[in-house]
Design an enzyme around this catalytic site. Structure first.
Site, mmCIF file in Angstrom:
data_model
loop_
_atom_site.group_PDB
_atom_site.id
_atom_site.type_symbol
_atom_site.label_atom_id
_atom_site.label_comp_id
_atom_site.label_asym_id
_atom_site.label_seq_id
_atom_site.Cartn_x
_atom_site.Cartn_y
_atom_site.Cartn_z
ATOM 1 N N LYS A 183 18.363 41.026 41.516
ATOM 2 C CA LYS A 183 17.776 39.705 41.230
ATOM 3 C C LYS A 183 18.253 38.683 42.279
ATOM 4 O O LYS A 183 17.585 37.674 42.507
ATOM 5 C CB LYS A 183 18.049 39.263 39.791
ATOM 6 N N PHE A 185 43.158 35.347 45.790
ATOM 7 C CA PHE A 185 43.250 35.441 47.257
ATOM 8 C C PHE A 185 43.695 34.044 47.688
ATOM 9 O O PHE A 185 42.892 33.134 47.811
ATOM 10 C CB PHE A 185 41.868 35.806 47.809
ATOM 11 N N ALA A 201 27.895 30.499 36.415
ATOM 12 C CA ALA A 201 29.295 30.260 36.052
ATOM 13 C C ALA A 201 29.581 28.816 35.620
ATOM 14 O O ALA A 201 30.270 28.605 34.611
ATOM 15 C CB ALA A 201 30.195 30.661 37.221
ATOM 16 N N GLN A 203 25.336 36.341 47.174
ATOM 17 C CA GLN A 203 25.428 37.794 47.345
ATOM 18 C C GLN A 203 24.123 38.442 47.805
ATOM 19 O O GLN A 203 24.140 39.518 48.364
ATOM 20 C CB GLN A 203 25.895 38.430 46.031
ATOM 21 N N GLY A 218 37.183 33.329 42.033
ATOM 22 C CA GLY A 218 36.152 32.420 42.537
ATOM 23 C C GLY A 218 35.476 31.711 41.376
ATOM 24 O O GLY A 218 36.049 31.579 40.281
HETATM 25 N N1 LIG Z 1 29.226 32.420 40.278
HETATM 26 C C1 LIG Z 1 28.347 32.847 39.377
HETATM 27 O O1 LIG Z 1 27.622 32.051 38.740
HETATM 28 C C2 LIG Z 1 28.241 34.296 39.084
HETATM 29 C C3 LIG Z 1 28.691 35.257 39.965
HETATM 30 N N2 LIG Z 1 28.563 36.585 39.669
HETATM 31 C C4 LIG Z 1 29.051 37.615 40.590
HETATM 32 O O2 LIG Z 1 30.462 37.677 40.488
HETATM 33 C C5 LIG Z 1 31.045 38.090 41.734
HETATM 34 C C6 LIG Z 1 32.139 37.100 42.102
HETATM 35 O O3 LIG Z 1 31.560 35.840 42.298
HETATM 36 P P1 LIG Z 1 32.382 34.481 42.303
HETATM 37 O O4 LIG Z 1 33.578 34.556 41.442
HETATM 38 O O5 LIG Z 1 31.382 33.432 41.971
HETATM 39 O O6 LIG Z 1 32.918 34.374 43.790
HETATM 40 P P2 LIG Z 1 32.667 33.168 44.808
HETATM 41 O O7 LIG Z 1 31.290 33.230 45.317
HETATM 42 O O8 LIG Z 1 33.107 31.897 44.166
HETATM 43 O O9 LIG Z 1 33.605 33.538 46.033
HETATM 44 C C7 LIG Z 1 34.813 32.914 46.290
HETATM 45 C C8 LIG Z 1 35.950 33.848 46.048
HETATM 46 O O10 LIG Z 1 36.050 34.800 47.121
HETATM 47 C C9 LIG Z 1 37.420 34.876 47.495
HETATM 48 N N3 LIG Z 1 37.589 35.381 48.848
HETATM 49 C C10 LIG Z 1 37.285 34.776 50.021
HETATM 50 N N4 LIG Z 1 37.649 35.553 51.066
HETATM 51 C C11 LIG Z 1 38.191 36.673 50.519
HETATM 52 C C12 LIG Z 1 38.749 37.864 51.067
HETATM 53 N N5 LIG Z 1 38.811 38.077 52.383
HETATM 54 N N6 LIG Z 1 39.210 38.797 50.218
HETATM 55 C C13 LIG Z 1 39.131 38.630 48.881
HETATM 56 N N7 LIG Z 1 38.621 37.525 48.295
HETATM 57 C C14 LIG Z 1 38.161 36.564 49.118
HETATM 58 C C15 LIG Z 1 37.898 33.458 47.360
HETATM 59 O O11 LIG Z 1 39.298 33.422 47.315
HETATM 60 C C16 LIG Z 1 37.268 33.096 46.020
HETATM 61 O O12 LIG Z 1 38.068 33.539 44.956
HETATM 62 C C17 LIG Z 1 29.887 38.143 42.728
HETATM 63 O O13 LIG Z 1 29.481 39.476 42.913
HETATM 64 C C18 LIG Z 1 28.777 37.343 42.057
HETATM 65 O O14 LIG Z 1 27.463 37.763 42.391
HETATM 66 C C19 LIG Z 1 28.027 36.997 38.512
HETATM 67 C C20 LIG Z 1 27.577 36.095 37.585
HETATM 68 C C21 LIG Z 1 27.660 34.680 37.789
HETATM 69 O O1 LIG Z 2 24.572 35.927 38.925
HETATM 70 C C1 LIG Z 2 24.400 34.756 38.672
HETATM 71 C C2 LIG Z 2 23.849 34.279 37.399
HETATM 72 O O2 LIG Z 2 23.838 35.271 36.418
HETATM 73 C C3 LIG Z 2 24.710 33.741 39.679
HETATM 74 O O3 LIG Z 2 23.716 33.727 40.622
HETATM 75 P P1 LIG Z 2 24.029 33.042 42.016
HETATM 76 O O4 LIG Z 2 25.082 33.833 42.713
HETATM 77 O O5 LIG Z 2 22.712 32.993 42.720
HETATM 78 O O6 LIG Z 2 24.528 31.645 41.669
#
Ligand SMILES: NC(=O)C1=CN([C@@H]2O[C@H](COP(=O)(O)OP(=O)(O)OC[C@H]3O[C@@H](n4cnc5c(N)ncnc54)[C@H](O)[C@@H]3O)[C@@H](O)[C@H]2O)C=CC1
Ligand SMILES: O=C(CO)COP(=O)(O)O
Length: 432
Positions: free
Chosen positions: A283, A104, A223, A377, A74
């Site tokens: 947070k 995925f 991200a 989340q 993602g």
């Molecule tokens: N995006 C950000 O800025 C940040 C995110 N995080 C954390 O990282 C983790 C991942 O976040 P992201 O990569 O941003 O995800 P995202 O919020 O972009 O979610 C989309 C992802 O979920 C997948 N997805 C959808 N349905 C699915 C299913 N049934 N099974 C498996 N995967 C599926 C999609 O294929 C895609 O890869 C989260 O816990 C988030 O809180 C942490 C720091 C920064």
């Molecule tokens: O964890 C994050 C920044 O460190 C991303 O936060 P959000 O999922 O609210 O964009």
């Protein structure tokens, strides 16, 4: 030279019981022939050499570059895969160059003809962009998108989990029996697992379910900014496992620093896995509250008040349920206050909550309308936190977390937030 398949019970005991008595193939050969080292003589006496069929082969403890797989693709999953793939190319003595990224997979409408579709993995592997979740960012060519979960992890020494946390349990279930025994892991997820074992860190959940050591990465890391290589900091937390195989042979703080550190992404490695995981998960709940007051147009003072109360509840939650976490982590590390500030300023949770406040729509509709498949989340985490606090009969001790839950799931009006979190002074009574 020893045959690749040969292994010895003594050697296995050495590996398991002493990180210092690690033998290279050459040392092992010498050891078998004759040794004047008193430690080896004593060991030989206590554990006579006996050929065994299984267990750790000589080859598996030989120093070799670690193979890395990122599970998830993602917004953050793809960004971290980019970071990691840039580092594996620069450090071939430590890491295998090619990084697998489990995707995925999904169909993406073609730009020139939206009636036709192309698979996302195919786009990533040919155009080197994740057009859906991280558009306009060029990805390293040594990053390989893999639609098969089991194939992507089959040779991995290091697993980097990076998916929205609601999908973790199903993925972990599928991985059971399919990862190498000494694989090590880092969780970049933000959230908790609430189940039969109570409230669990996601890293502990991965350790318990897969039997592998797992740390965490968390920080003030939106991200899209990291993907554009704008400078930021992060925190990695990892504790060496009991079966640590020794420097150079196993994952340690140095290896993790080299794996994640970039000139634009500064990494501090510590031990406090619980502290950074709690801060990262909670947070997101505070950011929802911040989004509510901002969406209501109440301005910066209100947002600051929410963050003050939120930080207090984050620290209290940690001290109550995870006493091993260190208070200084919350203010010294990127994963603490800094992540709270950045998320409340520009994260997806705050955006979703503002949209709810401005349009009156529910959280799930707002998420769908704004995030194009990404996940806020905090919407799930506030429910998990409520369920856990309810079980402990402690909802009243965390009024902000509880207020967010009531607003998201029970339509309690957002404008009631100040009353819901007010700590009445002892001399102010209901009658006043
Ligand atoms: N995006 C950000 O800025 C940040 C995110 N995080 C954390 O990282 C983790 C991942 O976040 P992201 O990569 O941003 O995800 P995202 O919020 O972009 O979610 C989309 C992802 O979920 C997948 N997805 C959808 N349905 C699915 C299913 N049934 N099974 C498996 N995967 C599926 C999609 O294929 C895609 O890869 C989260 O816990 C988030 O809180 C942490 C720091 C920064
Ligand atoms: O964890 C994050 C920044 O460190 C991303 O936060 P959000 O999922 O609210 O964009």
């Amino acid at each position: 030279m020893l045959a690749k398949t040969t292994s010895y019970s003594l050697l296995n005991k050495c590996i398991y019981h002493s990180s210092r008595l690690l033998l290279t193939q050459q040392q092992h050969y010498k050891y078998n022939k004759m040794s004047t080292n008193p430690a080896v003589i004593a060991a030989k006496k206590n554990f006579p050499l006996k050929k065994v069929e299984s267990a750790v082969s000589v080859v598996s403890i030989h120093r070799h570059p670690f193979k890395v797989t990122v599970i998830g693709s993602g917004n953050w999953g793809t960004t971290i895969a980019k970071v990691v793939a840039e580092n594996t190319v620069q450090h071939p003595h430590l890491f295998k160059e090619q990084v697998e990224m489990w995707v995925f997979d999904e169909k993406i409408p073609k730009e020139d003809n939206p009636e036709e579709f192309e698979m996302l993995t195919n786009i990533i592997n040919t155009r080197h962009q994740n057009v859906k979740y991280l558009p306009d960012i060029d990805l390293p060519h040594n990053l390989h998108a893999n639609p098969s979960l089991l194939d992507s992890v089959k040779d991995a020494d290091i697993l980097v989990f990076n998916i929205p946390h609601q999908f973790l349990s199903r993925i972990v279930e599928n991985l059971k029996g399919h990862v190498k025994p000494h694989v090590r892991a880092i969780s970049c997820l933000k959230g908790f697992e609430v189940g039969r074992k109570g409230v669990q860190l996601l890293s502990s959940y991965i350790t318990d379910e897969l039997g592998i050591q797992c740390g965490a990465l968390s920080g003030a890391n939106l991200a899209p900014e990291v993907a554009k290589e704008h400078w930021s900091e992060t925190t990695v937390a990892y504790q060496l496992p009991k079966d640590f195989r020794g420097e150079g042979y196993d994952v340690d703080h140095r290896i993790l620093k080299v794996l994640f550190h970039r000139p634009y992404f500064h990494v501090n490695v510590i031990d406090d896995v619980a502290g950074i995981s709690i801060a990262g998960a909670l947070k997101n709940v505070v950011a929802l509250a911040c989004g509510f007051v901002e969406g209501l147009g109440w301005g910066n003072n209100a947002a600051a008040a929410i963050q003050r109360v939120g930080l207090g509840e984050i620290i209290k939650f940690g001290r109550t349920f995870f006493p091993e976490c260190k208070v200084e982590t919350y203010y010294q590390e990127s994963a603490g206050v800094a992540d709270l500030i950045t998320t409340c300023s520009g994260g997806r949770n705050v955006k979703v909550a503002k949209h709810m406040a401005k349009t009156g729509k529910d959280a799930f509709t707002a998420e769908k309308e704004l995030l194009n498949g990404q996940s806020a989340q905090g919407v799930i985490t506030c429910k998990e936190v409520h369920e856990w606090l309810d079980t402990c009969e402690m909802t009243s001790e965390f009024p902000l977390f509880e207020a967010v839950y009531q607003i998201v799931y029970n339509n309690v009006p957002m404008k009631n937030l100040p009353d819901m979190i007010e700590e009445l002074d002892s001399f102010v009574t209901e009658d006043d």
